[in-house]
Design a protein around this motif. Sequence first.
Motif: not given
Length: 311
Positions: A150-165
């Motif tokens: 679950a934390i791994k999947t959450d980590n994927v979200h926030y990795q994408s947030d870097l690119l999003l920003n």
Amino acid sequence: MSAIHLDQRSSLNRGAAIASIATAILLVGLKTWAAWRTGSTAMLGSLADSALDLIASLATLIGVWIAAMPADEDHRFGHGKAEALAAIFQVMLIAVSAAGIGYRGIDRLINGVQTEAAAEGIGVSAIAIVATLALLTWQRYVIRRTGSLAIKTDNVHYQSDLLLNLAVIAALVLDQYLGIAQADPLFGIGIAAWLAWGAWHAASEAVDHLMDKEWPDEKRDAFLEVLSRHPDIRGVHDLRTRTSGSDDFVQFHMAVDRDLTIVQVHDLMDEVEARLEKEFPGVEVLIHPDPKGLVNEEGVAAEELLPDRAG
């Protein structure tokens, strides 16, 4: 994954989930204001992603809390798959977000809308990048210690947030400072595609856990290598492995000298389990002993799985 007590693992997972929720709340507040000020599709896409991240992070917290519950009479193998279910829920949210952002980006690409207030949008995105980097650093530490899906999947979200920003910054710069009017919707569409790819990747791992997929070959080989070091193990067959949340489960048949007594075989199994626990912390092992030379239903002596034991 480091050997840590179950209580420590649960505490780390809950701490990472709470940190994710706090970060998401901060980002949603900042991006709501920035999306209103700029009118940017890319910023709106980033806001939608952060809003869904908040919901997903709440699901993560619930998932790791349930997964940390000890085995009971109704769940003899524990509650580890709650993490995979939380991950699937997150994937569904990401997919919905990607579809909405992609639709808005295409609409604005066709109809055209000018963005505003680039400075505010860039400033908010920069703050979001710093906050996200801090969260990712903490999450990766927790993942190394606990292996939480679950934390791994959450980590994927926030990795994408870097690119999003970063994409939001690029879109605002290109649109307002360089006059490339289609940059913002194009970046919005790109963000949607990135989210969809991340959802697919996260879904694949979650489904693997739910379907009890075997360990990767390198992990199975490492497990067999530990067994091969013991001089009293004559062979191994019917090796089966699976992962549930942060927990690993293994069962196999172990060939032993047919002259050993039941007590000796029992002591040998305890010794093997202790060695495996040292190399694979937290693994739950089920061993079935067989006398050496036993032939299976296909008429084959199934003792060839151990490395360097041929012949």
